[in-house]
Write an enzyme that holds these catalytic residues in place. Structure first.
Site, PDB file in Angstrom:
ATOM      1  N   GLU A   1       0.808  -1.226   0.000  1.00 36.03           N
ATOM      2  CA  GLU A   1       0.000   0.000   0.000  1.00 36.03           C
ATOM      3  C   GLU A   1       0.841   1.277   0.000  1.00 36.03           C
ATOM      4  O   GLU A   1       0.548   2.221  -0.741  1.00 36.03           O
ATOM      5  CB  GLU A   1      -0.940  -0.001   1.208  1.00 36.03           C
ATOM      6  CG  GLU A   1      -2.022  -1.067   1.131  1.00 36.03           C
ATOM      7  CD  GLU A   1      -2.911  -1.053   2.357  1.00 36.03           C
ATOM      8  OE1 GLU A   1      -3.934  -0.352   2.315  1.00 36.03           O
ATOM      9  OE2 GLU A   1      -2.576  -1.728   3.347  1.00 36.03           O
TER      10      GLU A   1
ATOM     11  N   ARG B   1     -12.639  -1.432  -4.742  1.00 37.07           N
ATOM     12  CA  ARG B   1     -13.697  -1.199  -3.743  1.00 37.07           C
ATOM     13  C   ARG B   1     -15.015  -0.851  -4.420  1.00 37.07           C
ATOM     14  O   ARG B   1     -16.081  -1.299  -3.992  1.00 37.07           O
ATOM     15  CB  ARG B   1     -13.282  -0.063  -2.809  1.00 37.07           C
ATOM     16  CG  ARG B   1     -12.231  -0.448  -1.780  1.00 37.07           C
ATOM     17  CD  ARG B   1     -11.810   0.749  -0.970  1.00 37.07           C
ATOM     18  NE  ARG B   1     -10.851   0.389   0.069  1.00 37.07           N
ATOM     19  CZ  ARG B   1     -10.087   1.269   0.698  1.00 37.07           C
ATOM     20  NH1 ARG B   1     -10.168   2.560   0.398  1.00 37.07           N
ATOM     21  NH2 ARG B   1      -9.237   0.875   1.635  1.00 37.07           N
TER      22      ARG B   1
ATOM     23  N   HIS C   1       7.443 -27.090   4.635  1.00 32.64           N
ATOM     24  CA  HIS C   1       7.087 -28.331   3.946  1.00 32.64           C
ATOM     25  C   HIS C   1       6.847 -28.121   2.460  1.00 32.64           C
ATOM     26  O   HIS C   1       6.459 -29.050   1.760  1.00 32.64           O
ATOM     27  CB  HIS C   1       5.841 -28.944   4.603  1.00 32.64           C
ATOM     28  CG  HIS C   1       6.056 -29.275   6.042  1.00 32.64           C
ATOM     29  ND1 HIS C   1       6.600 -30.471   6.457  1.00 32.64           N
ATOM     30  CD2 HIS C   1       5.842 -28.545   7.166  1.00 32.64           C
ATOM     31  CE1 HIS C   1       6.691 -30.480   7.776  1.00 32.64           C
ATOM     32  NE2 HIS C   1       6.231 -29.320   8.227  1.00 32.64           N
TER      33      HIS C   1
END
Length: 297
Positions: free
Chosen positions: A190, A284, A206
């Site tokens: 950001e 948004r 892993h």
């Protein structure tokens, strides 16, 4: 611009004086996304039992700094329909207006900033609400102490970290402090408009650690919270970031501030304006069209 993280000690002190409503249920659920969502991740360091499900027998802690986050608005609507207790932490917006009109409990925080800069105002009341209901009282004054006592060292650490990862793609890892690793990634995205990623220890041991065989442009950064983090850092030859204290509250506030300082230094190096957003507003807008949040009123 003036560094928006440098006065966090003042913000933590101000936040500590805020009054909070009492939760009805001692079982808690959380809703939030983005910079507000990180509040739940950090809260779970101290209260890992905070969940995500809505069954009607819990207190929903809904955090949206803007008050207009579509996904959080939807969760508030569902919680009310199920008969859950709801506490909204916001600076205003749709959720603030809704809480005021419908008599929903809320904590109104100082408006006019970016969510990521307002971490002290959001995390402090949430931790206060949970600790007062569960009886597991936290000494929240230590949040301010964590950034006040070592401010110079925090700025130095954040600046050093920024210089280390510039030109590479940082990948932030942690186990118990995973929420902080996630926030570092978000801060870089950001504020600096720069790619970054995060991963959970021990899961990455892993699978993801093998990617460094050809991950020439990656710079791993491990945020220490337990011995397993040190092992991962050793395997990856990673930069290890450790807290300055023997206190989790103080380490959380200071480590979060280091991430903020790092991202601002990176933004300055890239000649980016931290507050300027290129793609988030469009995302948004399109998301809000899906949820139609105004229907809450």
């Amino acid at each position: 611009m003036e560094n928006p993280y440098i006065d966090w000690d003042v913000k933590f002190d101000e936040a500590l004086k805020m009054e909070v409503p009492e939760a009805k249920f001692s079982k808690f659920s959380f809703s939030g996304i983005g910079g507000s969502g990180i509040i739940g991740d950090i809260a779970r360091i101290f209260f890992p039992e905070i969940g995500n499900s809505l069954e009607g027998n819990e207190t929903l802690l809904a955090v949206s700094y803007s008050g207009n986050t579509s996904e959080t608005i939807e969760d508030v609507k569902r919680a009310i329909q199920k008969g859950s207790d709801v506490i909204i932490i916001t600076s205003g917006g749709i959720l603030g207006k809704f809480a005021k009109e419908k008599g929903i409990k809320q904590v109104t925080v100082k408006a006019g900033s970016q969510t990521r800069y307002s971490f002290p105002y959001l995390i402090t009341p949430l931790l206060k609400i949970v600790s007062e209901k569960t009886g597991d009282k936290l000494n929240l004054e230590r949040l301010a102490l964590g950034v006040k006592e070592k401010k110079d060292e925090i700025v130095k650490e954040g600046t050093s970290l920024a210089n280390l990862v510039m030109g590479k793609i940082p990948v932030f890892y942690s186990s118990r402090f995973l929420g902080i690793a996630k926030r570092y990634k978000q801060e870089v995205n950001e504020n600096a408009k720069y790619p970054a990623f995060y991963g959970e220890i021990p899961e990455v041991n892993h699978n993801e650690v093998e990617s460094y065989v050809h991950g020439y442009n990656l710079h791993p950064v491990v945020i220490y919270s337990s011995e397993i983090d040190s092992i991962t850092a050793e395997v990856l030859h990673a930069t290890l970031v450790k807290g300055f204290y023997d206190d989790d509250l103080m380490n959380v506030s200071s480590l979060m501030m280091i991430g903020g300082i790092m991202s601002i230094v990176m933004a300055e190096s890239l000649h980016e304006i931290p507050d300027k957003l290129y793609n988030i507003p469009r995302a948004r807008e399109l998301t809000s069209n899906l949820f139609k949040p105004s229907s809450i009123l």
